[in-house]
Design an enzyme around this catalytic site. Structure first.
Site, PDB file in Angstrom:
ATOM      1  N   SER A   9     -37.727 -50.335 -84.488  1.00 66.62           N
ATOM      2  CA  SER A   9     -37.138 -51.355 -84.193  1.00 66.62           C
ATOM      3  C   SER A   9     -36.237 -52.139 -85.264  1.00 66.62           C
ATOM      4  O   SER A   9     -36.890 -52.418 -86.529  1.00 66.62           O
ATOM      5  CB  SER A   9     -38.070 -52.703 -83.779  1.00 66.62           C
ATOM      6  OG  SER A   9     -37.704 -54.059 -83.966  1.00 66.62           O
ATOM      7  N   HIS A  34     -34.710 -49.080 -81.234  1.00 69.88           N
ATOM      8  CA  HIS A  34     -35.029 -50.023 -80.529  1.00 69.88           C
ATOM      9  C   HIS A  34     -34.351 -51.301 -80.821  1.00 69.88           C
ATOM     10  O   HIS A  34     -34.485 -51.602 -82.185  1.00 69.88           O
ATOM     11  CB  HIS A  34     -36.757 -50.388 -80.652  1.00 69.88           C
ATOM     12  CG  HIS A  34     -37.255 -51.396 -79.743  1.00 69.88           C
ATOM     13  ND1 HIS A  34     -37.710 -50.901 -78.365  1.00 69.88           N
ATOM     14  CD2 HIS A  34     -37.844 -52.321 -80.143  1.00 69.88           C
ATOM     15  CE1 HIS A  34     -38.293 -52.159 -77.851  1.00 69.88           C
ATOM     16  NE2 HIS A  34     -38.535 -53.142 -78.862  1.00 69.88           N
ATOM     17  N   ASP A  36     -34.123 -55.370 -80.403  1.00 69.28           N
ATOM     18  CA  ASP A  36     -34.579 -56.515 -79.875  1.00 69.28           C
ATOM     19  C   ASP A  36     -33.739 -57.625 -79.797  1.00 69.28           C
ATOM     20  O   ASP A  36     -33.199 -58.162 -80.605  1.00 69.28           O
ATOM     21  CB  ASP A  36     -35.686 -57.031 -80.965  1.00 69.28           C
ATOM     22  CG  ASP A  36     -36.990 -56.019 -80.669  1.00 69.28           C
ATOM     23  OD1 ASP A  36     -37.345 -55.401 -81.928  1.00 69.28           O
ATOM     24  OD2 ASP A  36     -37.281 -55.752 -79.646  1.00 69.28           O
ATOM     25  N   MET A  38     -32.896 -61.291 -78.573  1.00 64.25           N
ATOM     26  CA  MET A  38     -33.890 -62.642 -78.262  1.00 64.25           C
ATOM     27  C   MET A  38     -32.962 -63.740 -77.955  1.00 64.25           C
ATOM     28  O   MET A  38     -31.887 -63.926 -79.043  1.00 64.25           O
ATOM     29  CB  MET A  38     -34.828 -62.818 -79.599  1.00 64.25           C
ATOM     30  CG  MET A  38     -35.874 -61.807 -79.838  1.00 64.25           C
ATOM     31  SD  MET A  38     -36.900 -61.991 -81.287  1.00 64.25           S
ATOM     32  CE  MET A  38     -37.500 -60.552 -81.226  1.00 64.25           C
ATOM     33  N   HIS A  67     -34.624 -54.005 -75.671  1.00 64.91           N
ATOM     34  CA  HIS A  67     -35.540 -54.781 -75.343  1.00 64.91           C
ATOM     35  C   HIS A  67     -34.960 -56.368 -75.004  1.00 64.91           C
ATOM     36  O   HIS A  67     -34.743 -56.950 -76.232  1.00 64.91           O
ATOM     37  CB  HIS A  67     -36.783 -54.702 -76.305  1.00 64.91           C
ATOM     38  CG  HIS A  67     -37.903 -55.709 -75.972  1.00 64.91           C
ATOM     39  ND1 HIS A  67     -38.908 -55.856 -76.887  1.00 64.91           N
ATOM     40  CD2 HIS A  67     -38.109 -56.423 -74.843  1.00 64.91           C
ATOM     41  CE1 HIS A  67     -39.864 -56.610 -76.422  1.00 64.91           C
ATOM     42  NE2 HIS A  67     -39.601 -57.004 -75.175  1.00 64.91           N
ATOM     43  N   MET A  69     -35.253 -59.932 -74.521  1.00 67.48           N
ATOM     44  CA  MET A  69     -36.507 -61.023 -74.543  1.00 67.48           C
ATOM     45  C   MET A  69     -35.624 -62.243 -74.016  1.00 67.48           C
ATOM     46  O   MET A  69     -35.154 -63.053 -75.135  1.00 67.48           O
ATOM     47  CB  MET A  69     -37.161 -61.070 -75.804  1.00 67.48           C
ATOM     48  CG  MET A  69     -38.144 -59.968 -75.961  1.00 67.48           C
ATOM     49  SD  MET A  69     -38.670 -59.604 -77.597  1.00 67.48           S
ATOM     50  CE  MET A  69     -37.473 -58.389 -78.246  1.00 67.48           C
ATOM     51  N   MET A 138     -46.456 -54.896 -74.796  1.00 70.85           N
ATOM     52  CA  MET A 138     -46.516 -55.758 -75.787  1.00 70.85           C
ATOM     53  C   MET A 138     -47.880 -55.952 -76.347  1.00 70.85           C
ATOM     54  O   MET A 138     -48.672 -56.414 -75.815  1.00 70.85           O
ATOM     55  CB  MET A 138     -45.712 -57.119 -75.586  1.00 70.85           C
ATOM     56  CG  MET A 138     -44.412 -57.418 -75.034  1.00 70.85           C
ATOM     57  SD  MET A 138     -43.396 -56.352 -75.975  1.00 70.85           S
ATOM     58  CE  MET A 138     -43.703 -57.468 -77.710  1.00 70.85           C
ATOM     59  N   GLY A 143     -41.303 -62.059 -80.180  1.00 73.36           N
ATOM     60  CA  GLY A 143     -40.293 -63.050 -80.990  1.00 73.36           C
ATOM     61  C   GLY A 143     -40.157 -62.742 -82.552  1.00 73.36           C
ATOM     62  O   GLY A 143     -39.380 -63.022 -83.140  1.00 73.36           O
ATOM     63  N   GLY A 146     -43.746 -57.742 -87.741  1.00 77.17           N
ATOM     64  CA  GLY A 146     -44.737 -57.991 -89.010  1.00 77.17           C
ATOM     65  C   GLY A 146     -45.850 -58.656 -88.484  1.00 77.17           C
ATOM     66  O   GLY A 146     -46.937 -59.325 -89.176  1.00 77.17           O
ATOM     67  N   ASP A 174     -45.332 -51.783 -78.106  1.00 74.37           N
ATOM     68  CA  ASP A 174     -44.286 -52.744 -78.980  1.00 74.37           C
ATOM     69  C   ASP A 174     -45.091 -53.643 -79.799  1.00 74.37           C
ATOM     70  O   ASP A 174     -45.526 -54.637 -78.982  1.00 74.37           O
ATOM     71  CB  ASP A 174     -43.189 -53.147 -78.323  1.00 74.37           C
ATOM     72  CG  ASP A 174     -42.107 -53.779 -78.951  1.00 74.37           C
ATOM     73  OD1 ASP A 174     -41.167 -54.113 -78.388  1.00 74.37           O
ATOM     74  OD2 ASP A 174     -42.127 -53.602 -80.210  1.00 74.37           O
ATOM     75  N   GLY A 196     -41.760 -51.549 -86.201  1.00 66.63           N
ATOM     76  CA  GLY A 196     -40.517 -52.315 -87.000  1.00 66.63           C
ATOM     77  C   GLY A 196     -40.791 -52.351 -88.687  1.00 66.63           C
ATOM     78  O   GLY A 196     -40.296 -51.610 -89.451  1.00 66.63           O
TER      79      GLY A 196
HETATM   80  C1  DX5 Z   1     -41.350 -58.533 -81.032  1.00 68.29           C
HETATM   81  C2  DX5 Z   1     -40.470 -57.092 -80.769  1.00 68.29           C
HETATM   82  C3  DX5 Z   1     -41.140 -55.861 -81.532  1.00 68.29           C
HETATM   83  C4  DX5 Z   1     -40.797 -56.187 -83.018  1.00 68.29           C
HETATM   84  C5  DX5 Z   1     -41.847 -54.841 -83.400  1.00 68.29           C
HETATM   85  O1  DX5 Z   1     -40.709 -59.353 -80.297  1.00 68.29           O
HETATM   86  O2  DX5 Z   1     -40.062 -57.004 -79.324  1.00 68.29           O
HETATM   87  O3  DX5 Z   1     -40.035 -54.765 -81.134  1.00 68.29           O
HETATM   88  O4  DX5 Z   1     -39.783 -55.973 -83.803  1.00 68.29           O
HETATM   89  O5  DX5 Z   1     -42.154 -55.197 -85.096  1.00 68.29           O
HETATM   90  P1  DX5 Z   1     -43.575 -54.773 -85.673  1.00 68.29           P
HETATM   91  O6  DX5 Z   1     -43.451 -53.315 -85.420  1.00 68.29           O
HETATM   92  O7  DX5 Z   1     -43.198 -55.234 -86.899  1.00 68.29           O
HETATM   93  O8  DX5 Z   1     -44.652 -55.569 -85.133  1.00 68.29           O
HETATM   94 ZN    ZN Z   2     -39.195 -55.031 -78.938  1.00 59.49          ZN
END
Ligand code: DX5
Ligand code: ZN
Length: 218
Positions: A9, A34, A36, A38, A67, A69, A138, A143, A146, A174, A196
């Protein structure tokens, strides 16, 4: 887990060098990229939209796994398709008409995905299985990168695997994926892992390659 698809990600990448970072994870062994998206409405964070995806599309030939969101998503599907997304995933919680949204993605010639937040039961996709190419499960509340892996979701993965059966639908995980959590979800039936922070820690291409390899061999 050699057959598992790893989809880093870019939320955890250096946004001031997004193009170079995408080239680096491509060379480091990413199978998919990937992205993201948002909107600060569906999730409490804002990242980027279709213009940024269009700008970095040429930096990798790998699958762009987008993805969304965002709410609503339908008005923007064509823009994300035009920007170069190969897979477009919408949240079941962000649309009143999931069947129509998935059909619209396929009508654009793209693979259709649905994402389920941790609290959303797998039953919401029971009547759209024939419209789906991917389910994005998920394992954090969306959002941010980490965050801690929500282990109660692993049961949902197993139940999804049973529900999907032999259908050609990817199960993607994810959130909080690391070499420690990856085996849990792979054993439950997931075949695509988003990561990510676990990939981008270290901040250079060799670290990315080592991190991807560590997840893949977990
Ligand atoms: C969160 C994202 C994920 C996120 C994963 O809303 O959809 O894709 O970037 O990050 P890590 O792998 O650090 O949890
Ligand atoms: Zn994602």
């Amino acid at each position: 887990m050699t057959s598992t698809i790893i989809a880093p990600s870019i939320l955890s990448a250096d946004f001031s060098r997004l193009g170079e970072e995408i080239e680096a994870i491509d060379r480091a062994g990413a199978d998919w990229i990937h992205l993201d998206v948002m909107d600060g409405h569906f999730v409490p964070n804002i990242t980027f939209g279709a213009p940024v995806i269009k700008a970095v599309r040429g930096r990798s030939k790998k699958i762009f796994d987008c993805h969304l969101m965002i709410e609503p998503a339908d008005p923007y599907l064509a823009a994300f398709a035009d920007a170069g997304c190969d897979i477009i995933t919408v949240h079941a919680e962000a649309t009143k008409h999931l069947d129509r949204s998935l059909q619209a993605i396929r009508d654009l010639g793209k693979k259709a995905g649905v994402s389920l937040n941790p609290a959303t039961p797998e039953s919401v996709i029971e009547y759209v299985l024939d419209r789906l190419d991917l389910v994005l499960v998920m394992t954090v509340n969306p959002g941010f990168g980490g965050q801690a892996f929500i282990s109660s979701v692993v049961d949902k993965v197993a139940r999804l695997k049973t529900m999907i059966g032999a259908r050609p639908i990817d199960i993607e995980i994810d959130g909080g994926v690391t070499p420690q959590t990856a085996p849990l979800v792979a054993a439950a039936g997931a075949n695509v892992l988003v990561a990510g922070s676990a990939v981008f820690k270290g901040g250079n291409e060799q670290a990315y390659a080592d991190n991807i390899a560590a997840i893949r061999r977990a």
